[in-house]
Design a protein around this motif. Structure first.
Motif, PDB file in Angstrom:
ATOM      1  N   ASN A   1       0.855  -1.181   0.000  1.00 36.15           N
ATOM      2  CA  ASN A   1       0.000   0.000   0.000  1.00 36.15           C
ATOM      3  C   ASN A   1       0.895   1.236   0.000  1.00 36.15           C
ATOM      4  N   ASN A   2       0.837   2.011  -1.063  1.00 26.85           N
ATOM      5  CA  ASN A   2       1.718   3.160  -1.218  1.00 26.85           C
ATOM      6  C   ASN A   2       1.103   4.459  -0.724  1.00 26.85           C
ATOM      7  N   ASN A   3      -0.218   4.560  -0.770  1.00 23.36           N
ATOM      8  CA  ASN A   3      -0.898   5.790  -0.374  1.00 23.36           C
ATOM      9  C   ASN A   3      -2.395   5.505  -0.322  1.00 23.36           C
ATOM     10  N   PHE A   4      -3.126   6.349   0.365  1.00 24.11           N
ATOM     11  CA  PHE A   4      -4.580   6.216   0.329  1.00 24.11           C
ATOM     12  C   PHE A   4      -5.197   7.606   0.415  1.00 24.11           C
ATOM     13  N   SER A   5      -6.446   7.701  -0.047  1.00 29.65           N
ATOM     14  CA  SER A   5      -7.152   8.976  -0.043  1.00 29.65           C
ATOM     15  C   SER A   5      -8.651   8.717   0.002  1.00 29.65           C
ATOM     16  N   ARG A   6      -9.371   9.609   0.662  1.00 27.22           N
ATOM     17  CA  ARG A   6     -10.831   9.563   0.651  1.00 27.22           C
ATOM     18  C   ARG A   6     -11.307  10.479  -0.488  1.00 27.22           C
ATOM     19  N   PHE A   7     -12.227   9.944  -1.289  1.00 22.87           N
ATOM     20  CA  PHE A   7     -12.762  10.728  -2.394  1.00 22.87           C
ATOM     21  C   PHE A   7     -14.168  10.255  -2.711  1.00 22.87           C
ATOM     22  N   ASN A   8     -15.090  11.194  -2.750  1.00 21.05           N
ATOM     23  CA  ASN A   8     -16.451  10.930  -3.185  1.00 21.05           C
ATOM     24  C   ASN A   8     -17.094   9.776  -2.410  1.00 21.05           C
ATOM     25  N   GLY A   9     -16.861   9.729  -1.105  1.00 23.83           N
ATOM     26  CA  GLY A   9     -17.494   8.732  -0.253  1.00 23.83           C
ATOM     27  C   GLY A   9     -16.801   7.388  -0.184  1.00 23.83           C
ATOM     28  N   SER A  10     -15.677   7.235  -0.868  1.00 27.36           N
ATOM     29  CA  SER A  10     -14.948   5.959  -0.851  1.00 27.36           C
ATOM     30  C   SER A  10     -13.500   6.202  -0.448  1.00 27.36           C
ATOM     31  N   VAL A  11     -12.839   5.125  -0.083  1.00 29.43           N
ATOM     32  CA  VAL A  11     -11.403   5.164   0.180  1.00 29.43           C
ATOM     33  C   VAL A  11     -10.714   4.537  -1.024  1.00 29.43           C
ATOM     34  N   TYR A  12      -9.726   5.226  -1.561  1.00 29.13           N
ATOM     35  CA  TYR A  12      -8.921   4.735  -2.669  1.00 29.13           C
ATOM     36  C   TYR A  12      -7.532   4.414  -2.132  1.00 29.13           C
ATOM     37  N   VAL A  13      -6.970   3.301  -2.581  1.00 29.57           N
ATOM     38  CA  VAL A  13      -5.645   2.888  -2.139  1.00 29.57           C
ATOM     39  C   VAL A  13      -4.750   2.709  -3.356  1.00 29.57           C
ATOM     40  N   ALA A  14      -3.594   3.394  -3.334  1.00 34.62           N
ATOM     41  CA  ALA A  14      -2.594   3.247  -4.386  1.00 34.62           C
ATOM     42  C   ALA A  14      -1.655   2.120  -3.987  1.00 34.62           C
ATOM     43  N   THR A  15      -1.420   1.191  -4.900  1.00 32.60           N
ATOM     44  CA  THR A  15      -0.574   0.036  -4.612  1.00 32.60           C
ATOM     45  C   THR A  15       0.382  -0.223  -5.773  1.00 32.60           C
ATOM     46  N   ASP A  16       1.252  -1.208  -5.571  1.00 27.97           N
ATOM     47  CA  ASP A  16       2.137  -1.637  -6.656  1.00 27.97           C
ATOM     48  C   ASP A  16       1.363  -2.347  -7.755  1.00 27.97           C
ATOM     49  N   ASN A  17       0.118  -2.729  -7.471  1.00 26.52           N
ATOM     50  CA  ASN A  17      -0.722  -3.431  -8.437  1.00 26.52           C
ATOM     51  C   ASN A  17      -1.879  -2.586  -8.940  1.00 26.52           C
ATOM     52  N   GLY A  18      -1.803  -1.263  -8.758  1.00 31.29           N
ATOM     53  CA  GLY A  18      -2.846  -0.381  -9.249  1.00 31.29           C
ATOM     54  C   GLY A  18      -3.604   0.303  -8.131  1.00 31.29           C
ATOM     55  N   VAL A  19      -4.817   0.751  -8.462  1.00 31.07           N
ATOM     56  CA  VAL A  19      -5.660   1.470  -7.512  1.00 31.07           C
ATOM     57  C   VAL A  19      -6.835   0.583  -7.127  1.00 31.07           C
ATOM     58  N   PHE A  20      -7.127   0.568  -5.830  1.00 31.64           N
ATOM     59  CA  PHE A  20      -8.263  -0.176  -5.304  1.00 31.64           C
ATOM     60  C   PHE A  20      -9.228   0.814  -4.669  1.00 31.64           C
ATOM     61  N   LYS A  21     -10.524   0.524  -4.798  1.00 32.89           N
ATOM     62  CA  LYS A  21     -11.577   1.395  -4.270  1.00 32.89           C
ATOM     63  C   LYS A  21     -12.401   0.608  -3.258  1.00 32.89           C
ATOM     64  N   SER A  22     -12.735   1.267  -2.155  1.00 36.02           N
ATOM     65  CA  SER A  22     -13.535   0.589  -1.130  1.00 36.02           C
ATOM     66  C   SER A  22     -14.986   0.481  -1.561  1.00 36.02           C
ATOM     67  N   GLY A  23     -15.599  -0.554  -1.074  1.00 38.17           N
ATOM     68  CA  GLY A  23     -17.021  -0.772  -1.271  1.00 38.17           C
ATOM     69  C   GLY A  23     -17.558  -1.512  -0.059  1.00 38.17           C
ATOM     70  N   THR A  24     -18.828  -1.767  -0.062  1.00 41.02           N
ATOM     71  CA  THR A  24     -19.443  -2.463   1.066  1.00 41.02           C
ATOM     72  C   THR A  24     -20.232  -3.660   0.553  1.00 41.02           C
ATOM     73  N   LYS A  25     -20.005  -4.804   1.194  1.00 39.93           N
ATOM     74  CA  LYS A  25     -20.770  -6.012   0.862  1.00 39.93           C
ATOM     75  C   LYS A  25     -22.170  -5.890   1.451  1.00 39.93           C
ATOM     76  N   GLU A  26     -23.041  -6.809   1.065  1.00 42.00           N
ATOM     77  CA  GLU A  26     -24.409  -6.812   1.578  1.00 42.00           C
ATOM     78  C   GLU A  26     -24.454  -6.961   3.094  1.00 42.00           C
ATOM     79  N   ASP A  27     -23.459  -7.655   3.664  1.00 39.04           N
ATOM     80  CA  ASP A  27     -23.442  -7.852   5.116  1.00 39.04           C
ATOM     81  C   ASP A  27     -22.817  -6.670   5.863  1.00 39.04           C
ATOM     82  N   GLY A  28     -22.419  -5.628   5.115  1.00 37.40           N
ATOM     83  CA  GLY A  28     -21.877  -4.421   5.731  1.00 37.40           C
ATOM     84  C   GLY A  28     -20.371  -4.383   5.869  1.00 37.40           C
ATOM     85  N   THR A  29     -19.673  -5.462   5.504  1.00 39.75           N
ATOM     86  CA  THR A  29     -18.214  -5.453   5.603  1.00 39.75           C
ATOM     87  C   THR A  29     -17.606  -4.675   4.434  1.00 39.75           C
TER      88      THR A  29
END
Length: 159
Positions: A7-35
């Motif tokens: 994990n190289n960096n992270f930022s909150r944007f437009n209600g989600s958390v974005y994570v910069a990594t060596d494998n690209g960018v990942f965006k947070s989401g929520t499963k149906e169970d709330g995780t």
């Protein structure tokens, strides 16, 4: 996300958390169970270091600097573009080219100004206005990779 991803960096944007990594960018989401889960964001699968949330007048976006594919601009609706070509207003073609960024900073003194610390070619300065980036200058006297940028209260820059 897998435990083996850096994990190289992270930022909150437009209600989600974005994570910069060596494998690209990942965006947070929520499963149906709330995780909370993190999923690969669209087609950004290259190494990304800086993430910079930005707001200029009514425009808000996220900038993600890669070392191999340029600087991505992610709009509030999730549209991705790469800074370069017709998106940059410049006097010559060389300054319209896509570029790689190791660090990104939005000026607090001049809100539409952005500083991009390049991986090996100094510092690029662009101004943003209603979807168009305007090339201001390049500072090539700084050697090596610029991994840190800080703006002083008077607008001076530390790189």
């Amino acid at each position: 996300m897998a435990d083996s991803i850096n994990n190289n960096n992270f930022s909150r944007f437009n209600g989600s958390v974005y994570v910069a990594t060596d494998n690209g960018v990942f965006k947070s989401g929520t499963k149906e169970d709330g995780t909370r889960v993190f999923n690969q964001f669209n087609d950004i699968t290259v190494q990304v270091f800086p993430l910079q949330t930005a707001k200029v007048r009514t425009d808000s976006f996220l900038l993600a600097g890669s070392l191999f594919k340029g600087v991505y601009q992610i709009s509030a609706n999730g549209k991705i573009s790469i800074l370069g070509g017709n998106a940059i207003d410049a006097k010559d073609e060389i300054n319209r080219r896509e570029f790689d960024a190791r660090s990104i900073l939005q000026s607090k003194v001049k809100n539409d100004r952005f500083y991009f610390g390049l991986n090996s070619q100094g510092l690029k300065i662009l101004d943003y206005d209603k979807g168009i980036w305007r090339h201001v200058t390049n500072i090539k006297s700084i050697k090596g990779s610029i991994i840190f940028l800080e703006e002083l209260k008077n607008g001076d820059l530390i790189a």
